[in-house]
Design a protein around this motif. Sequence first.
Motif, mmCIF file in Angstrom:
data_model
loop_
_atom_site.group_PDB
_atom_site.id
_atom_site.type_symbol
_atom_site.label_atom_id
_atom_site.label_comp_id
_atom_site.label_asym_id
_atom_site.label_seq_id
_atom_site.Cartn_x
_atom_site.Cartn_y
_atom_site.Cartn_z
ATOM 1 N N ASP A 1 -16.167 33.357 29.434
ATOM 2 C CA ASP A 1 -15.016 34.282 28.050
ATOM 3 C C ASP A 1 -14.685 35.072 28.730
ATOM 4 O OD1 ASP A 1 -14.151 34.420 25.702
ATOM 5 O OD2 ASP A 1 -15.670 35.889 25.208
ATOM 6 N N ARG A 2 -15.288 35.876 29.760
ATOM 7 C CA ARG A 2 -14.595 36.873 30.659
ATOM 8 C C ARG A 2 -13.209 36.887 30.983
ATOM 9 N NH1 ARG A 2 -14.904 40.148 35.240
ATOM 10 N NH2 ARG A 2 -13.925 41.925 34.889
ATOM 11 N N PHE A 3 -13.372 35.862 31.530
ATOM 12 C CA PHE A 3 -11.971 35.288 32.268
ATOM 13 C C PHE A 3 -10.958 34.416 31.860
ATOM 14 C CE2 PHE A 3 -12.807 35.551 37.337
ATOM 15 C CZ PHE A 3 -13.023 36.232 37.411
ATOM 16 N N ALA A 4 -11.821 34.047 30.717
ATOM 17 C CA ALA A 4 -10.940 32.988 30.408
ATOM 18 C C ALA A 4 -9.747 33.936 29.579
ATOM 19 C CB ALA A 4 -11.603 32.410 28.920
ATOM 20 N N LYS A 5 -10.258 35.297 28.954
ATOM 21 C CA LYS A 5 -9.597 36.116 27.990
ATOM 22 C C LYS A 5 -8.289 36.966 29.147
ATOM 23 C CE LYS A 5 -11.853 36.584 24.285
ATOM 24 N NZ LYS A 5 -12.709 35.740 24.025
ATOM 25 N N LEU A 6 -9.142 37.087 30.702
ATOM 26 C CA LEU A 6 -8.186 37.822 31.363
ATOM 27 C C LEU A 6 -6.353 36.846 31.379
ATOM 28 C CD1 LEU A 6 -10.733 39.361 34.107
ATOM 29 C CD2 LEU A 6 -9.319 40.784 31.394
ATOM 30 N N ALA A 7 -7.630 35.662 31.818
ATOM 31 C CA ALA A 7 -5.979 34.168 32.082
ATOM 32 C C ALA A 7 -5.662 34.084 30.885
ATOM 33 C CB ALA A 7 -6.926 33.226 32.765
ATOM 34 N N GLU A 8 -5.615 34.632 29.790
ATOM 35 C CA GLU A 8 -4.867 34.502 28.590
ATOM 36 C C GLU A 8 -4.023 35.629 28.295
ATOM 37 O OE1 GLU A 8 -5.216 34.695 23.922
ATOM 38 O OE2 GLU A 8 -7.061 33.682 25.534
ATOM 39 N N ALA A 9 -4.750 36.160 29.371
ATOM 40 C CA ALA A 9 -3.315 37.816 29.096
ATOM 41 C C ALA A 9 -3.133 37.771 30.173
ATOM 42 C CB ALA A 9 -4.589 39.226 28.876
ATOM 43 N N GLU A 10 -3.207 36.895 31.243
ATOM 44 C CA GLU A 10 -2.205 37.022 32.271
ATOM 45 C C GLU A 10 -1.085 36.410 31.356
ATOM 46 O OE1 GLU A 10 -3.347 37.834 35.782
ATOM 47 O OE2 GLU A 10 -1.426 37.560 36.298
ATOM 48 N N THR A 11 -1.170 35.126 31.081
ATOM 49 C CA THR A 11 0.142 34.309 30.596
ATOM 50 C C THR A 11 0.824 34.699 29.430
ATOM 51 O OG1 THR A 11 -2.057 32.796 30.854
ATOM 52 C CG2 THR A 11 -0.073 32.140 29.845
ATOM 53 N N LEU A 12 -0.189 35.346 28.785
ATOM 54 C CA LEU A 12 0.902 36.664 28.326
ATOM 55 C C LEU A 12 1.921 37.376 28.889
ATOM 56 C CD1 LEU A 12 1.712 37.248 25.313
ATOM 57 C CD2 LEU A 12 0.786 39.031 25.494
ATOM 58 N N LEU A 13 1.494 38.083 30.307
ATOM 59 C CA LEU A 13 2.229 38.726 30.927
ATOM 60 C C LEU A 13 3.628 38.120 31.093
ATOM 61 C CD1 LEU A 13 2.013 42.148 32.540
ATOM 62 C CD2 LEU A 13 0.884 41.485 33.348
ATOM 63 N N GLY A 14 2.669 36.712 31.994
ATOM 64 C CA GLY A 14 4.234 35.850 32.909
ATOM 65 C C GLY A 14 5.272 34.958 31.240
#
Lengths: 521, 305
Positions: free
Chosen positions: A467-480
Amino acid sequence: MFSRFGLHTILGLLCLAVFFVGCSSKSEPQTSNTLRIGNGAEPNSLDPHVATTIAEAHIVNALFEGLIAASPHNDKDIVPGVASNWETNETFTRFTFTLRSDAKWSDGTPVVSQDFLNAYERLLNPNFGAANAAFLYDLKNAKAYNEDSLSNFEEVGVATPNPQTLVLTLENPTLHFLQKLKHWSWRPIHRPSIEASGGYHDIANNWATHAQFVSNGPYSLETWRRNERIVLIENPHYWDAQNVSISSLHFYPFENTQTEFRAFQSGQLDITEEIPSEQMGRNPESERNDPALATTYLLLNNESPRLDDIRLRQALSQAIDRKLLIRAIEKSGLPATRFTPGSMPDYEAGDFATNDQPEKVILTEPLQFLVSNRESSIALAEAMQEMWQRKLGIEIRIQNMEFKSLLARLDAGDYDLSYLAWHGDYIDPMAFLEIWQSDSHFNRARWKEPKFDALIKAATKTADPVDRFAKLAEAETLLGKELPIIPIFWKTKDYLISPKVKQWPASLIDLRSYKGIKLSQ
Amino acid sequence: MLRFILIRLGQAIPILLAIYTITFFMVRAAPGGPFSQERKVAPHILEQQMEYYGFNDPTYIQYFRTLWQHISFDFPPLTSYPGLTSKDIILDTFPVSLELGILAMFVAIAIGLPVGILAAAKKNSLLDYAPMSFAMIGICLPTFVIGPLLALLLGVWLGWLNISGWFSWSDRILPALTLGLFYAAYIARLTRGGMLEALNMDYIRSARAKGASERAVVLVHALRGGIMPVISFFGPALAGLISGSFVVETIFQVPGLGRHFIQAALSRDHSLILSTVLFYAALIIIANMVVDIAQVMLNPKLRYG
């Protein structure tokens, strides 16, 4: 007659002076089992609580050992250091470490849990003013203590039930806590020797330069001749001394990469810190390009109305031919497709947004691009200027300046674009993402996005790794997608190494174990 | 002579005070502070550091406090090297720069003086043109070109010398040569000019008329007058040489004072900037005074005053 005498006296004295200074010089002993390392800038301090640069960390890392040590094989492995084993609760909020009984300081006294508590109290003490204090904010109440809103250190999450046991209680579930523990700000320090040379909470205490310097790592300090050389020798009291192969490490500061390169060429150095860009790729037998956790990026001023349009930011990013920049100017690294480098282990996240038809955005006045006066930064800025002009018709005004002046302009918000780098401090995507939260003091881009903050916060609160990595990846996508900053390159660590150095470990964060390295004659 | 020295030292006080004042306010006017870094420091920590180093006090208090620190030689910890003071840095690095400076001066004189004398004595011959063209190149080629060239030749290709460091006796050769060659070119030109002027003087004609040998005319009679411009150049040059050269120290990784001039400014280390600037100013004042004394000793027409 007198005047003739005068001239001859002056010349004579000069000759004499030359003769005497010549005599006073001594030659340098060279032992065979010495590793000579080029180390970049001269360290300002070897106190692990004052050191902030990577050049300092290279040395601090050999002098001090933390609970967790750097792995000689794989950087992301967790290897026991002073702690022989540890347990964690289910929610990853409490870590109990058992310290090995044979861990000793270089004066022969045992390393005990109190040494860690003393160290953490010193780093967090509000009167000490440590730049790296925030690294310990994972500990419960540490931030409050550091900000002086809590005065009792007993309420901070560090406990020492007995000399062999250290219990760390954390603010949040922290799955990557053991990775963070590798950072040098978590190392123990030897309180008696610090107090012997000045105030314990005085940042100007120069205990870490003394010959009586006490450390607990595989090496201890022998001499520090400023701007010349720092010599470390094997610490005979180190618990794992039988596995330390190199008997002494010499760290040479080099401000000039050309000088460092010549020193390597002439056999004065075994390893360099850098490679001058025009020498990249020309010394294949000794050149190494290790993956690193570092990204260079365009810092955008998100408060500037000119950069408000998301289409403009995307167009700016897309118009940059990163491969060409690497080929023509940078000569190293990889084109970045997101902020967190591709070398981050086990981490999958989306690349930043691209569309096939970059929109033409009309700007009434040119964008201000501030860069430091480094030659390569100016060249990169000029190349990007050309790419934007040609592909988007956007005008850029480049201004290069000395670095501190540049920082002053960035901190005042008086810019549109700038070019900076971020180096990860620990092996986890959080090291790259947490800095773009609204309330992070690292967030120079002045970007404020509640959705991003919520995702990072959610990742901080979860104890489930998936779940943690999924949230971080989602944040990364938003940043991108939002592109408050535009990633340019993922850097590599480029250096030259003599073939006689064996098992020099690559390190994503440039902090390696010196234990397993060997020298063939 | 004592009176002369005392007057000169008395004049130095207002000069140093003016330099201190100008530097103090220039440093404060420069953008960016000692604690600004690429990796930004948290605001409450920045505040603590500013307080610790006294940057939050009113400017006039800082002005007089720092002034007193320099008068009483009681220096505060540096912002760039928290365990050290500027006194530590100067005591540590000045001997290195002094040694390098003296060696370089020796190189400069050993090469520059004979070349200049020879060129003047054999005016408009090959012995004049060849060394003087060479000197012109020496002046035009900056140390950051000569230095790496010498390092490549003597260090990397021939392998005779270490290309960096300050450990053994031989490590002195490359930096001293690089720094010295530059000044040698100047000295050669100044010597030639001074000698040519001196050789046209009446007393030289008299000496020749009395039957003095050409050798005696040039080396004894003309040299004493011809060397005057070199002596005047000596003062500032010596001060510049012994206070260290940033370029040469960086090229050869010499642990001298010169690099601290630049580094202190780049890292906005207020205390170190002021101390190094004042130290350099004091050196120039002393060097100029020594040169003035030397000139009076060499030239009977001059008097102290």
